[in-house]
Design a protein around this motif. Structure first.
Motif, PDB file in Angstrom:
ATOM      1  N   GLY A  65       0.803  -1.213   0.000  1.00 47.21           N
ATOM      2  CA  GLY A  65       0.000   0.000   0.000  1.00 47.21           C
ATOM      3  C   GLY A  65       0.835   1.261   0.000  1.00 47.21           C
ATOM      4  N   LYS A  66       2.148   1.094   0.036  1.00 43.34           N
ATOM      5  CA  LYS A  66       3.068   2.234   0.009  1.00 43.34           C
ATOM      6  C   LYS A  66       3.866   2.201  -1.286  1.00 43.34           C
ATOM      7  CE  LYS A  66       4.437   0.754   4.035  1.00 43.34           C
ATOM      8  NZ  LYS A  66       5.185   0.533   5.293  1.00 43.34           N
ATOM      9  N   GLU A  67       4.112   3.359  -1.852  1.00 39.63           N
ATOM     10  CA  GLU A  67       4.825   3.431  -3.118  1.00 39.63           C
ATOM     11  C   GLU A  67       6.229   2.875  -2.971  1.00 39.63           C
ATOM     12  OE1 GLU A  67       6.017   6.768  -6.518  1.00 39.63           O
ATOM     13  OE2 GLU A  67       4.623   7.274  -4.897  1.00 39.63           O
ATOM     14  N   GLY A  68       6.655   2.147  -3.974  1.00 42.91           N
ATOM     15  CA  GLY A  68       7.999   1.584  -3.929  1.00 42.91           C
ATOM     16  C   GLY A  68       8.237   0.655  -5.100  1.00 42.91           C
ATOM     17  N   LYS A  69       9.299  -0.110  -5.018  1.00 45.84           N
ATOM     18  CA  LYS A  69       9.682  -1.036  -6.085  1.00 45.84           C
ATOM     19  C   LYS A  69       8.857  -2.317  -6.007  1.00 45.84           C
ATOM     20  CE  LYS A  69      13.890  -0.607  -4.539  1.00 45.84           C
ATOM     21  NZ  LYS A  69      15.350  -0.758  -4.318  1.00 45.84           N
ATOM     22  N   CYS A  70       9.044  -3.164  -7.035  1.00 45.03           N
ATOM     23  CA  CYS A  70       8.386  -4.467  -7.051  1.00 45.03           C
ATOM     24  C   CYS A  70       9.454  -5.555  -7.174  1.00 45.03           C
ATOM     25  CB  CYS A  70       7.401  -4.576  -8.209  1.00 45.03           C
ATOM     26  SG  CYS A  70       6.583  -6.185  -8.329  1.00 45.03           S
ATOM     27  N   LEU A  71       9.451  -6.468  -6.229  1.00 43.87           N
ATOM     28  CA  LEU A  71      10.376  -7.597  -6.234  1.00 43.87           C
ATOM     29  C   LEU A  71       9.649  -8.852  -6.691  1.00 43.87           C
ATOM     30  CD1 LEU A  71      13.079  -9.024  -5.456  1.00 43.87           C
ATOM     31  CD2 LEU A  71      12.075  -9.363  -3.175  1.00 43.87           C
ATOM     32  N   GLY A  72      10.252  -9.597  -7.594  1.00 45.56           N
ATOM     33  CA  GLY A  72       9.711 -10.888  -8.005  1.00 45.56           C
ATOM     34  C   GLY A  72      10.410 -12.017  -7.273  1.00 45.56           C
ATOM     35  N   ILE A  73       9.627 -12.970  -6.772  1.00 42.80           N
ATOM     36  CA  ILE A  73      10.169 -14.198  -6.187  1.00 42.80           C
ATOM     37  C   ILE A  73       9.557 -15.349  -6.963  1.00 42.80           C
ATOM     38  CG2 ILE A  73      10.345 -15.662  -4.147  1.00 42.80           C
ATOM     39  CD1 ILE A  73      10.231 -13.193  -2.403  1.00 42.80           C
ATOM     40  N   ARG A  74      10.382 -16.124  -7.605  1.00 40.83           N
ATOM     41  CA  ARG A  74       9.903 -17.166  -8.521  1.00 40.83           C
ATOM     42  C   ARG A  74      10.189 -18.565  -7.989  1.00 40.83           C
ATOM     43  NH1 ARG A  74      13.429 -21.049 -11.243  1.00 40.83           N
ATOM     44  NH2 ARG A  74      12.464 -21.690 -13.192  1.00 40.83           N
ATOM     45  N   THR A  75       9.242 -19.472  -8.210  1.00 41.24           N
ATOM     46  CA  THR A  75       9.462 -20.888  -7.924  1.00 41.24           C
ATOM     47  C   THR A  75       8.984 -21.729  -9.098  1.00 41.24           C
ATOM     48  OG1 THR A  75       8.930 -22.755  -6.473  1.00 41.24           O
ATOM     49  CG2 THR A  75       7.238 -21.077  -6.722  1.00 41.24           C
ATOM     50  N   ASP A  76       9.631 -22.860  -9.317  1.00 46.24           N
ATOM     51  CA  ASP A  76       9.202 -23.814 -10.330  1.00 46.24           C
ATOM     52  C   ASP A  76       8.253 -24.833  -9.705  1.00 46.24           C
ATOM     53  OD1 ASP A  76      11.408 -24.633  -8.827  1.00 46.24           O
ATOM     54  OD2 ASP A  76      12.713 -24.803 -10.553  1.00 46.24           O
ATOM     55  N   MET A  77       7.377 -25.435 -10.540  1.00 46.24           N
ATOM     56  CA  MET A  77       6.312 -26.287 -10.034  1.00 46.24           C
ATOM     57  C   MET A  77       6.375 -27.732 -10.514  1.00 46.24           C
ATOM     58  SD  MET A  77       3.252 -23.585 -10.855  1.00 46.24           S
ATOM     59  CE  MET A  77       1.889 -24.617 -10.307  1.00 46.24           C
ATOM     60  N   ASP A  78       7.044 -27.991 -11.625  1.00 39.73           N
ATOM     61  CA  ASP A  78       6.940 -29.296 -12.269  1.00 39.73           C
ATOM     62  C   ASP A  78       7.917 -30.318 -11.700  1.00 39.73           C
ATOM     63  OD1 ASP A  78       8.868 -27.531 -13.403  1.00 39.73           O
ATOM     64  OD2 ASP A  78       9.127 -28.875 -15.099  1.00 39.73           O
ATOM     65  N   ALA A  79       7.600 -31.589 -11.968  1.00 40.32           N
ATOM     66  CA  ALA A  79       8.415 -32.705 -11.522  1.00 40.32           C
ATOM     67  C   ALA A  79       9.069 -33.385 -12.722  1.00 40.32           C
ATOM     68  CB  ALA A  79       7.547 -33.687 -10.730  1.00 40.32           C
ATOM     69  N   LEU A  80       9.548 -34.611 -12.520  1.00 46.03           N
ATOM     70  CA  LEU A  80      10.269 -35.332 -13.561  1.00 46.03           C
ATOM     71  C   LEU A  80       9.623 -36.682 -13.847  1.00 46.03           C
ATOM     72  CD1 LEU A  80      13.730 -34.481 -12.090  1.00 46.03           C
ATOM     73  CD2 LEU A  80      13.141 -33.984 -14.463  1.00 46.03           C
ATOM     74  N   GLU A  81       9.856 -37.192 -15.052  1.00 47.51           N
ATOM     75  CA  GLU A  81       9.359 -38.520 -15.411  1.00 47.51           C
ATOM     76  C   GLU A  81      10.300 -39.580 -14.850  1.00 47.51           C
ATOM     77  OE1 GLU A  81       7.424 -38.981 -19.387  1.00 47.51           O
ATOM     78  OE2 GLU A  81       8.432 -37.073 -19.764  1.00 47.51           O
ATOM     79  N   ILE A  82      10.323 -39.670 -13.535  1.00 50.17           N
ATOM     80  CA  ILE A  82      11.155 -40.616 -12.814  1.00 50.17           C
ATOM     81  C   ILE A  82      10.269 -41.367 -11.821  1.00 50.17           C
ATOM     82  CG2 ILE A  82      13.012 -40.855 -11.103  1.00 50.17           C
ATOM     83  CD1 ILE A  82      14.372 -38.452 -12.385  1.00 50.17           C
TER      84      ILE A  82
END
Length: 393
Positions: A65-82
């Motif tokens: 709610g306060k003016e400022g920058k935007c930080l992205g935090i990313r995560t992956d979701m997929d698994a493996l064919e194992i």
């Protein structure tokens, strides 16, 4: 704010989330049940979200709610064919496996989101949480960027974490960081050799693709040792050869698949062209036809030095200098976090937390017996929160 205490209060929930994700591995860009679970947690906490990639990706923004920058935090979701071969009580049973730590990545980012949502008044600006499918293949990051994930609000910087033992040099329990180049580009090649099959007793009546496949593999393997400067970081691996189905039948065709890894886009183009030339010369010289496909996949991953230094300071602040490890070597593994880092500044860091089995052995990422030490997951969450507060304030 005592960040470690706040995270420790939610440690059981963090481990619970990780185990729930572990039980429901999904692959590629199709992660509907995983996305459904994430959305359920967001809805229970009255947090709005947006859908990406046909409802398989999820993005939520925590606004102070306060003016400022935007930080992205990313995560992956997929698994493996194992097919999982652990003895975990929450092991997967659907033939897929979270054998790379993405279950823990999602759990950590979800707990980070909930804690920051409860503490909005302690920072300025916004935090955009990106839950992205398709990291292992075919590259969900590129698709999410095309769908506008870095806009509205525009992300100023982005961070992500990788758990497990992807950088074996990092001692257990430590956070690994590195300026600059960290992980290689990742390309895929597919070759089909088209001959003429027949009886194994009369090879003269056939156009046998098997010797041609062998020649092509040998030719590809010579590219690095004979044509690439020794100071270039390059890996070319043939990972699949398939031809034939019986001991007395010469097949009509065969195929080869492999991967190319490098940190130099000019070398990348050169290798692609040379594989094509090798395929053409060996097949036509042996009366075969061919099909050659080369897919440019993930670019190499390069951390921004300024953001990496900020994260380095956040690690020291929240965990202590003894938990920080400077990664020296570049990895030949690929990561589609690289797409984000080509668009905006950011950094990709690691948590070393392989779990020993009952015999005291550990198994690397992408192994059917891979497991994580859950008692160390809180460290990644603590770093995310400390960095968010430091960056936004």
């Amino acid at each position: 704010m005592d960040i470690v205490s706040e995270v420790k209060k939610r440690e059981k929930e963090l481990i619970k989330f990780r185990r729930e994700f572990h039980k429901m591995p999904e692959i590629g860009l199709e992660t509907p049940e995983t996305a459904k679970f994430i959305k359920k947690i967001l809805e229970e906490n009255n947090i709005e979200y947006e859908n990406y990639i046909n409802n398989n990706g999820v993005v939520a923004v925590i606004d102070s709610g306060k003016e400022g920058k935007c930080l992205g935090i990313r995560t992956d979701m997929d698994a493996l064919e194992i097919k999982e071969e652990t003895d975990l009580p929450f092991k997967s049973t659907n033939g897929y496996m979270h054998a790379c730590g993405h279950d823990s990545h999602m759990a950590g980012v979800l707990i980070t989101l909930l804690i920051l949502n409860d503490n909005k008044y302690k920072f300025r600006g916004k935090v955009k949480f990106i839950f992205q499918p398709g990291e292992e293949y075919p590259g969900g990051a590129e698709l999410m960027i095309k769908e506008g994930v870095l806009e509205n609000p525009r992300v100023d910087a982005i961070v992500a974490l990788h758990a497990g033992g992807i950088f074996p040099e990092v001692p257990k329990g430590k956070i690994g960081v590195k300026n600059g180049k960290l992980m290689a580009s990742m390309d895929k090649f597919h070759i089909e050799v088209l001959g003429q099959g027949g009886h194994g007793s009369t090879p003269e009546d056939t156009i046998d693709p098997i010797p041609v496949l062998c020649d092509i593999v040998q030719g590809i393997n010579k590219i690095k040792s004979r044509e690439i400067p020794l100071n270039e970081h390059v890996t070319i691996s043939v990972c699949k050869i398939q031809a034939g189905f019986n001991q007395n039948i010469i097949p009509s065709n065969g195929e080869i698949e492999g991967t190319v890894r490098t940190y130099n886009d000019e070398i990348r183009s050169y290798i692609r062209d040379r594989i094509g030339e090798i395929v053409k010369s060996y097949t036509l010289g042996n009366r075969c036809d061919y099909k050659f496909f080369y897919s440019w996949k993930y670019p190499y991953l390069e951390n921004n030095e300024e953001i990496t230094e900020k994260l380095r300071n956040s690690v020291k602040k929240v965990l202590g200098e003894e938990d920080l490890y400077e990664i020296e070597s570049m990895s030949m593994a690929g990561e589609d976090m690289s797409y984000y880092l080509r668009e905006i500044p950011g950094t990709f860091f690691t948590l070393s937390n392989l779990q020993e089995d009952k015999d005291g052995k550990t198994y690397p990422n992408h192994n059917s017996k891979f497991d994580l030490d859950e008692n160390l997951l809180w460290k990644g969450v603590a770093v995310f929160i400390q960095f968010a507060l430091d960056f936004l304030n």
